[in-house]
Design a protein around this motif. Structure first.
Motif, PDB file in Angstrom:
ATOM      1  N   SER A   1       0.851  -1.206   0.000  1.00 57.91           N
ATOM      2  CA  SER A   1       0.000   0.000   0.000  1.00 57.91           C
ATOM      3  C   SER A   1       0.874   1.238   0.000  1.00 57.91           C
ATOM      4  O   SER A   1       1.785   1.361   0.828  1.00 57.91           O
TER       5      SER A   1
ATOM      6  N   ASN B   1       0.481   4.161   1.071  1.00 56.12           N
ATOM      7  CA  ASN B   1       0.541   4.929   2.313  1.00 56.12           C
ATOM      8  C   ASN B   1       1.376   4.222   3.384  1.00 56.12           C
ATOM      9  O   ASN B   1       1.948   4.871   4.265  1.00 56.12           O
TER      10      ASN B   1
ATOM     11  N   GLY C   1      -4.763  -4.928   6.132  1.00 55.35           N
ATOM     12  CA  GLY C   1      -5.270  -4.258   4.941  1.00 55.35           C
ATOM     13  C   GLY C   1      -5.187  -5.172   3.737  1.00 55.35           C
ATOM     14  O   GLY C   1      -4.464  -6.184   3.746  1.00 55.35           O
ATOM     15  N   GLY C   2      -5.946  -4.837   2.693  1.00 54.42           N
ATOM     16  CA  GLY C   2      -5.950  -5.660   1.479  1.00 54.42           C
ATOM     17  C   GLY C   2      -6.303  -7.096   1.800  1.00 54.42           C
ATOM     18  O   GLY C   2      -7.208  -7.368   2.597  1.00 54.42           O
TER      19      GLY C   2
ATOM     20  N   LEU D   1      -8.323   1.778   8.175  1.00 59.39           N
ATOM     21  CA  LEU D   1      -7.384   1.867   7.052  1.00 59.39           C
ATOM     22  C   LEU D   1      -5.966   1.629   7.562  1.00 59.39           C
ATOM     23  O   LEU D   1      -5.704   1.716   8.769  1.00 59.39           O
ATOM     24  N   VAL D   2      -5.054   1.365   6.627  1.00 61.58           N
ATOM     25  CA  VAL D   2      -3.625   1.305   6.959  1.00 61.58           C
ATOM     26  C   VAL D   2      -2.951   2.485   6.277  1.00 61.58           C
ATOM     27  O   VAL D   2      -3.436   2.954   5.239  1.00 61.58           O
ATOM     28  N   PRO D   3      -1.857   2.991   6.840  1.00 56.59           N
ATOM     29  CA  PRO D   3      -1.119   2.474   7.980  1.00 56.59           C
ATOM     30  C   PRO D   3      -1.655   2.994   9.322  1.00 56.59           C
ATOM     31  O   PRO D   3      -2.313   4.021   9.389  1.00 56.59           O
TER      32      PRO D   3
ATOM     33  N   GLU E   1      -3.057   8.264   9.598  1.00 59.44           N
ATOM     34  CA  GLU E   1      -2.832   9.213   8.497  1.00 59.44           C
ATOM     35  C   GLU E   1      -1.331   9.211   8.186  1.00 59.44           C
ATOM     36  O   GLU E   1      -0.504   9.704   8.964  1.00 59.44           O
ATOM     37  N   SER E   2      -1.006   8.670   7.009  1.00 67.35           N
ATOM     38  CA  SER E   2       0.400   8.428   6.671  1.00 67.35           C
ATOM     39  C   SER E   2       1.261   9.697   6.728  1.00 67.35           C
ATOM     40  O   SER E   2       2.381   9.655   7.243  1.00 67.35           O
TER      41      SER E   2
HETATM   42  N1  LIG Z   1      -5.299   9.245   4.023  1.00 69.58           N
HETATM   43  C1  LIG Z   1      -4.974   7.930   4.535  1.00 69.58           C
HETATM   44  C2  LIG Z   1      -5.410   6.924   3.503  1.00 69.58           C
HETATM   45  C3  LIG Z   1      -5.173   5.491   3.987  1.00 69.58           C
HETATM   46  C4  LIG Z   1      -5.684   4.500   2.954  1.00 69.58           C
HETATM   47  O1  LIG Z   1      -6.518   4.813   2.089  1.00 69.58           O
HETATM   48  N2  LIG Z   1      -5.177   3.278   3.056  1.00 69.58           N
HETATM   49  C5  LIG Z   1      -5.584   2.240   2.145  1.00 69.58           C
HETATM   50  C6  LIG Z   1      -4.362   1.516   1.591  1.00 69.58           C
HETATM   51  S1  LIG Z   1      -3.269   2.603   0.725  1.00 69.58           S
HETATM   52  C7  LIG Z   1      -6.403   1.219   2.919  1.00 69.58           C
HETATM   53  O2  LIG Z   1      -6.207   1.017   4.097  1.00 69.58           O
HETATM   54  N3  LIG Z   1      -7.340   0.537   2.227  1.00 69.58           N
HETATM   55  C8  LIG Z   1      -8.095  -0.533   2.828  1.00 69.58           C
HETATM   56  C9  LIG Z   1      -7.316  -1.807   2.864  1.00 69.58           C
HETATM   57  O3  LIG Z   1      -6.152  -1.837   2.404  1.00 69.58           O
HETATM   58  O4  LIG Z   1      -7.859  -2.806   3.359  1.00 69.58           O
HETATM   59  C10 LIG Z   1      -3.469   7.856   4.818  1.00 69.58           C
HETATM   60  O5  LIG Z   1      -2.721   8.555   4.135  1.00 69.58           O
HETATM   61  O6  LIG Z   1      -3.048   7.118   5.724  1.00 69.58           O
END
Ligand SMILES: N[C@@H](CCC(=O)N[C@@H](CS)C(=O)NCC(=O)O)C(=O)O
Length: 208
Positions: free
Chosen positions: A12, A14, A35-36, A54-56, A67-68
């Motif tokens: 990912s 982030n 995640g994923g 969400l991750v991270p 928030e990355s």
């Molecule tokens: N604005 C957040 C966005 C985090 C985000 O969208 N993470 C995605 C992966 S890049 C996520 O967790 N998606 C759900 C998953 O992977 O299960 C950040 O920068 O940390």
């Protein structure tokens, strides 16, 4: 020394930003896949760490942070020193500014192109959306190019935490099957950042 635990699968973008930052700072940490395909993010325990699911998420001595960009900034501020954490506050704000710019201006366009051209079957692609995102990404990259013509890294003469999220995003841009007009200053900067061991270890991924 604090005990650091990072939640997030390393593909990912982030999560990549945080992994590379940890490398630049030479920090030891534990990483937990989440995640994923690894899931976990909607489990009650995880949601107490990160209510967004969400991750991270980074735990520093049990204190959860999400928030990355905020995590990158926190790690640089707590464990970094100049030039990675610019000593001058205006330069530090410039590094911060590029991280926000990356998330708000460049990444949404690059992400749309990636989703369409890499993750969507050819027959279902929205090529009008790709063209629009390509035009907007290029407009943003022309701004970056003019700024990088004035200084070698986004916040000054040396690499700072402001270069990392941008470079992780640039890696996607440079690997997408699209036309790329030459942006000399962006390319000169990218050639330098892609030599960092942390980039090679975490950011240099095949697009998926
Ligand atoms: N604005 C957040 C966005 C985090 C985000 O969208 N993470 C995605 C992966 S890049 C996520 O967790 N998606 C759900 C998953 O992977 O299960 C950040 O920068 O940390």
């Amino acid at each position: 020394m604090s005990k650091l635990r990072l939640w997030g699968q390393p593909r990912s973008i982030n999560v990549v930003k945080v992994l590379w930052t940890l490398d630049e700072l030479g920090l030891d940490y534990e990483r937990v896949d989440a995640g994923g395909k690894f899931g976990r993010v909607n489990e009650a325990d995880y949601l107490t760490l990160n209510p967004n699911g969400l991750v991270p998420t980074l735990e520093d001595d049990g204190v959860p942070l999400w928030e990355s960009n905020a995590i990158v900034r926190y790690l640089a501020a707590k464990y970094g020193s100049a030039p990675f954490l610019p000593a001058d506050l205006a330069r530090r704000a410039r590094a911060d500014g590029w991280n926000e710019w990356t998330s708000l201006t460049l990444w949404p366009q690059v992400q749309k192109i990636q989703v369409q051209l890499i993750r969507t079957p050819e027959a279902q692609r929205d090529l009008a959306q790709v063209a629009d995102a390509h035009e907007k990404a290029l407009a943003a990259l022309h701004i970056l190019d003019r700024e990088l013509a004035k200084r070698p890294y986004v916040a000054g003469d040396e690499l700072s935490f402001g270069d990392l999220p941008l470079a992780a995003t640039a890696q996607r841009w440079f690997n997408l099957p699209i036309e790329r007009p030459i942006l000399k200053a962006v390319e000169a900067w990218y050639q330098k950042v892609k030599e960092r061991p942390g980039f090679k270890r975490w950011a240099d991924l095949p697009l998926a």
